[in-house]
Design an enzyme around this catalytic site. Structure first.
Site, PDB file in Angstrom:
ATOM      1  CB  SER A 241     -22.075  35.307  21.526  1.00  0.00           C
ATOM      2  OG  SER A 241     -22.315  34.982  22.889  1.00  0.00           O
ATOM      3  CG  HIS A 271     -26.147  38.313  23.362  1.00  0.00           C
ATOM      4  ND1 HIS A 271     -25.969  37.605  24.710  1.00  0.00           N
ATOM      5  CD2 HIS A 271     -25.185  37.550  22.679  1.00  0.00           C
ATOM      6  CE1 HIS A 271     -25.025  36.837  24.671  1.00  0.00           C
ATOM      7  NE2 HIS A 271     -24.699  36.603  23.175  1.00  0.00           N
ATOM      8  CG  HIS A 318     -31.504  34.529  30.555  1.00  0.00           C
ATOM      9  ND1 HIS A 318     -31.565  33.391  29.812  1.00  0.00           N
ATOM     10  CD2 HIS A 318     -30.236  34.829  30.446  1.00  0.00           C
ATOM     11  CE1 HIS A 318     -30.272  33.105  29.531  1.00  0.00           C
ATOM     12  NE2 HIS A 318     -29.528  34.140  29.659  1.00  0.00           N
ATOM     13  NE  ARG A 327     -24.358  34.592  33.298  1.00  0.00           N
ATOM     14  CZ  ARG A 327     -24.745  34.864  32.031  1.00  0.00           C
ATOM     15  NH1 ARG A 327     -23.707  34.559  31.176  1.00  0.00           N
ATOM     16  NH2 ARG A 327     -25.778  35.133  31.724  1.00  0.00           N
ATOM     17  CG  ASP A 373     -25.102  41.575  30.412  1.00  0.00           C
ATOM     18  OD1 ASP A 373     -24.045  41.642  30.615  1.00  0.00           O
ATOM     19  OD2 ASP A 373     -26.122  41.139  29.597  1.00  0.00           O
TER      20      ASP A 373
HETATM   21  N1  CMX Z   1     -37.884  44.882  30.514  1.00  0.00           N
HETATM   22  C1  CMX Z   1     -39.092  44.940  29.885  1.00  0.00           C
HETATM   23  N2  CMX Z   1     -39.740  44.177  29.113  1.00  0.00           N
HETATM   24  C2  CMX Z   1     -39.232  42.985  28.922  1.00  0.00           C
HETATM   25  C3  CMX Z   1     -38.003  42.652  29.775  1.00  0.00           C
HETATM   26  C4  CMX Z   1     -37.357  43.663  30.211  1.00  0.00           C
HETATM   27  N3  CMX Z   1     -36.391  43.562  30.854  1.00  0.00           N
HETATM   28  N4  CMX Z   1     -37.735  41.248  29.258  1.00  0.00           N
HETATM   29  C5  CMX Z   1     -38.694  40.823  28.659  1.00  0.00           C
HETATM   30  N5  CMX Z   1     -39.476  41.771  28.376  1.00  0.00           N
HETATM   31  C6  CMX Z   1     -40.709  41.831  27.505  1.00  0.00           C
HETATM   32  C7  CMX Z   1     -40.463  41.340  26.089  1.00  0.00           C
HETATM   33  O1  CMX Z   1     -39.869  42.385  25.278  1.00  0.00           O
HETATM   34  C8  CMX Z   1     -41.600  40.769  25.378  1.00  0.00           C
HETATM   35  O2  CMX Z   1     -42.457  41.718  25.359  1.00  0.00           O
HETATM   36  P1  CMX Z   1     -43.669  41.601  24.048  1.00  0.00           P
HETATM   37  O3  CMX Z   1     -44.401  40.421  24.110  1.00  0.00           O
HETATM   38  O4  CMX Z   1     -44.228  42.946  24.137  1.00  0.00           O
HETATM   39  O5  CMX Z   1     -42.623  41.693  23.028  1.00  0.00           O
HETATM   40  C9  CMX Z   1     -42.214  39.803  26.771  1.00  0.00           C
HETATM   41  O6  CMX Z   1     -41.693  40.582  27.661  1.00  0.00           O
HETATM   42  C10 CMX Z   1     -41.816  38.363  27.118  1.00  0.00           C
HETATM   43  O7  CMX Z   1     -40.363  38.242  26.840  1.00  0.00           O
HETATM   44  P2  CMX Z   1     -39.657  36.905  27.535  1.00  0.00           P
HETATM   45  O8  CMX Z   1     -40.055  35.955  26.656  1.00  0.00           O
HETATM   46  O9  CMX Z   1     -39.820  37.104  28.809  1.00  0.00           O
HETATM   47  O10 CMX Z   1     -38.208  37.421  27.111  1.00  0.00           O
HETATM   48  P3  CMX Z   1     -37.515  36.989  25.787  1.00  0.00           P
HETATM   49  O11 CMX Z   1     -36.975  35.270  25.948  1.00  0.00           O
HETATM   50  O12 CMX Z   1     -38.217  37.364  24.513  1.00  0.00           O
HETATM   51  O13 CMX Z   1     -36.217  37.674  25.689  1.00  0.00           O
HETATM   52  C11 CMX Z   1     -34.541  38.988  26.878  1.00  0.00           C
HETATM   53  C12 CMX Z   1     -35.183  37.632  26.766  1.00  0.00           C
HETATM   54  C13 CMX Z   1     -33.025  38.959  27.572  1.00  0.00           C
HETATM   55  C14 CMX Z   1     -34.016  39.447  25.392  1.00  0.00           C
HETATM   56  C15 CMX Z   1     -35.283  39.993  27.560  1.00  0.00           C
HETATM   57  O14 CMX Z   1     -35.476  39.672  28.706  1.00  0.00           O
HETATM   58  C16 CMX Z   1     -34.712  41.601  27.341  1.00  0.00           C
HETATM   59  O15 CMX Z   1     -34.921  42.387  26.520  1.00  0.00           O
HETATM   60  N6  CMX Z   1     -34.124  42.011  28.766  1.00  0.00           N
HETATM   61  C17 CMX Z   1     -33.397  43.198  28.608  1.00  0.00           C
HETATM   62  C18 CMX Z   1     -32.103  43.131  27.942  1.00  0.00           C
HETATM   63  C19 CMX Z   1     -31.000  42.401  28.795  1.00  0.00           C
HETATM   64  O16 CMX Z   1     -30.991  42.569  29.848  1.00  0.00           O
HETATM   65  N7  CMX Z   1     -30.392  41.495  27.930  1.00  0.00           N
HETATM   66  C20 CMX Z   1     -29.137  40.547  28.729  1.00  0.00           C
HETATM   67  C21 CMX Z   1     -29.380  39.366  28.584  1.00  0.00           C
HETATM   68  C22 CMX Z   1     -28.048  38.499  28.925  1.00  0.00           C
HETATM   69  C23 CMX Z   1     -27.067  38.496  27.850  1.00  0.00           C
HETATM   70  O17 CMX Z   1     -27.304  37.801  26.875  1.00  0.00           O
HETATM   71  O18 CMX Z   1     -26.218  39.027  28.069  1.00  0.00           O
END
Ligand code: CMX
Length: 441
Positions: A241, A271, A318, A327, A373
């Site tokens: 964002s 996000h 994250h 937070r 979140d």
């Molecule tokens: N549950 C399951 N799998 C997860 C996970 C979770 N909460 N978080 C990461 N992973 C997975 C990824 O999907 C990725 O899988 P693949 O290699 O199979 O594609 C792997 O773990 C590695 O990911 P990462 O490097 O640890 O995380 P990223 O930097 O790519 O992504 C984020 C970060 C936040 C998008 C991810 O942790 C996620 O999807 N979390 C759940 C959604 C969420 O809570 N988002 C809110 C974030 C805060 C905000 O912006 O408001």
């Protein structure tokens, strides 16, 4: 407004001069290297942006102009009788790089109140959408309708000297922040409360008035809104964002267009939409298990099921943080203070005990800890706000404080249009076998 602009200009001129010198003397110094995996995998870890308002440390969490969340809870002015910081204060801090006094705070609240009028056509535009439209879509459509009021766009069309850009962005940013609670509350009341709207109360602070217009008069909810609006305001410059608002603003799209673009990014489930996903996921767990307060073993099984179905556990992980999000902690402390026996909050805390080791055991997740979140929805449900599809709109109202303060700084510092270089895999292939060069190599 005059004194605000003068105050800001003195600081911005000094900062711009310093940056000019830094670039002149050190512009060729290298900050790290870029790897192939980084360009294929979301540019993670590439330092490529300047954002003055806050800085994220992977292990410590966010600092706003150098202050942690607990420090801000202590140092920022509070509402009378309240103990949570007023979000106007964090905006003031991000904008002026200075902690506000009580008097500064009151002045900011008053300025925002004076600028909060929302023209009727904005409400009519929202009304044109079907009721089943997602609240974030209604909200962004409302922001787009409000773009007719952009001072920057009008002045630019008339012919604006580039050294004056920031002043009109300043006006738009203040107007937008002042008006967003009204638009958000309108969306909420239209969609969930029989289209019965509540007029603003000019005696209340920005977040207190927002709670009032949403229809929540409980002092606890008002305090929650103050905390919520403060902690969601900014998370340095690279998140979707903030980065989108900055990027779109770099094309000199006005603050309304830039903010709307950023909020379309916030509306993604990885996000800001994760806040609705968390509560939806917990409600579904409670229903499937037939209990309000599932035990840790039950939670563990449910998490395994989520993962087996190829879904993410919402609210966990994250891109930058490598520990529990402060937070999350601030909200957990609020919950323990105001609602220690709440079954939903207890479930959130039980999930916190259960999920990290499971995610860690997968071996691929870089951060198994909860983010902002993971907690917010449970606090809102406690006060009766169960309509979880609305939650990201609350996040959006708060995020305006950070991205608008940043946008003012972007224009004051004269940052140019953003335009990184991209490559094709064909070029990468050629570069790998030595037949092609990559620009910048
Ligand atoms: N549950 C399951 N799998 C997860 C996970 C979770 N909460 N978080 C990461 N992973 C997975 C990824 O999907 C990725 O899988 P693949 O290699 O199979 O594609 C792997 O773990 C590695 O990911 P990462 O490097 O640890 O995380 P990223 O930097 O790519 O992504 C984020 C970060 C936040 C998008 C991810 O942790 C996620 O999807 N979390 C759940 C959604 C969420 O809570 N988002 C809110 C974030 C805060 C905000 O912006 O408001």
């Amino acid at each position: 407004m005059g004194s605000y602009k003068e105050k800001f200009k003195t600081k911005a001129d000094a900062a711009a001069a310093e940056i000019k010198d830094i670039i002149k003397e050190h512009g060729n110094k290298k900050i790290g290297e870029v790897t192939l995996s980084q360009i294929y995998q979301g540019m993670r870890g590439i330092t490529g942006l300047v954002s003055e308002t806050s800085l994220l440390d992977a292990h410590e969490g966010i600092r706003f102009r150098g202050y942690t969340i607990p420090e801000l809870q202590e140092k920022l002015p509070k509402a009378k009788g309240g103990s949570e910081p007023l979000p106007e204060g964090i905006f003031y801090l991000m904008l002026f790089d200075e902690l506000p006094s009580e008097e500064d705070m009151n002045e900011m609240t008053a300025k925002l109140q004076r600028r909060s009028h929302v023209p009727t056509h904005v409400f009519n535009t929202i009304d044109a959408l079907p009721l089943n439209t997602h609240p974030m879509t209604m909200f962004v459509v409302g922001v787009m309708a409000l773009q007719t009021e952009s001072n920057f766009a009008k002045e630019y069309a008339r012919g604006l000297n580039k050294k004056d850009y920031w002043e009109h962005v300043f006006d738009d940013a203040m107007d937008l922040i002042a008006r967003l609670p009204r638009i958000a509350a309108y969306v909420y009341r239209r969609k969930y409360k029989n289209n019965e709207h509540i007029q603003p109360n000019g005696l209340l602070d920005w977040a207190g008035n927002f709670a009032h217009m949403l229809g929540y008069e409980d002092d606890g909810f008002k305090e929650l809104m103050r905390l919520y609006m403060t902690i969601h305001a900014d998370h340095e410059g690279g998140n979707v964002s903030a980065h989108t608002t900055h990027l779109v603003g770099s094309a000199l799209s006005d603050p309304y267009l830039s903010f709307a673009a950023g909020m379309n990014g916030l509306a993604g489930p990885l996000h800001g939409l994760a806040n609705q996903e968390v509560i939806k996921w917990i409600f579904e767990m409670q229903e499937q298990l037939g209990t309000e307060l599932p035990g840790k073993e039950q939670i563990s099984k449910y998490v395994q099921e989520t993962l087996a179905n190829g879904k993410v556990v919402p609210g966990y992980g994250h891109a930058v943080l490598r520990k529990t999000d402060p937070r999350f902690t601030a909200q957990m402390e609020f919950g323990k203070k105001h609602m220690p026996d709440d079954a939903l909050c207890q479930t959130v805390w039980n999930i916190y005990d259960t999920v990290p080791p499971i995610l860690q055991s997968l071996g691929k997740i870089k951060n198994p800890w909860p983010n902002v979140d993971a907690h917010s929805g449970a606090l809102l449900v406690h006060y009766g706000m169960t309509e979880y599809e609305f939650y990201t709109v609350l996040f959006a109202v708060s995020r305006s404080l950070g991205v608008m303060a940043s946008l003012i700084w972007d224009r004051a510092l004269g940052f140019p249009i953003e335009r990184p270089k991209s490559v094709t895999t064909n070029l990468v292939r050629g570069w790998l076998n030595g037949t092609e060069e990559i620009w910048g190599d």
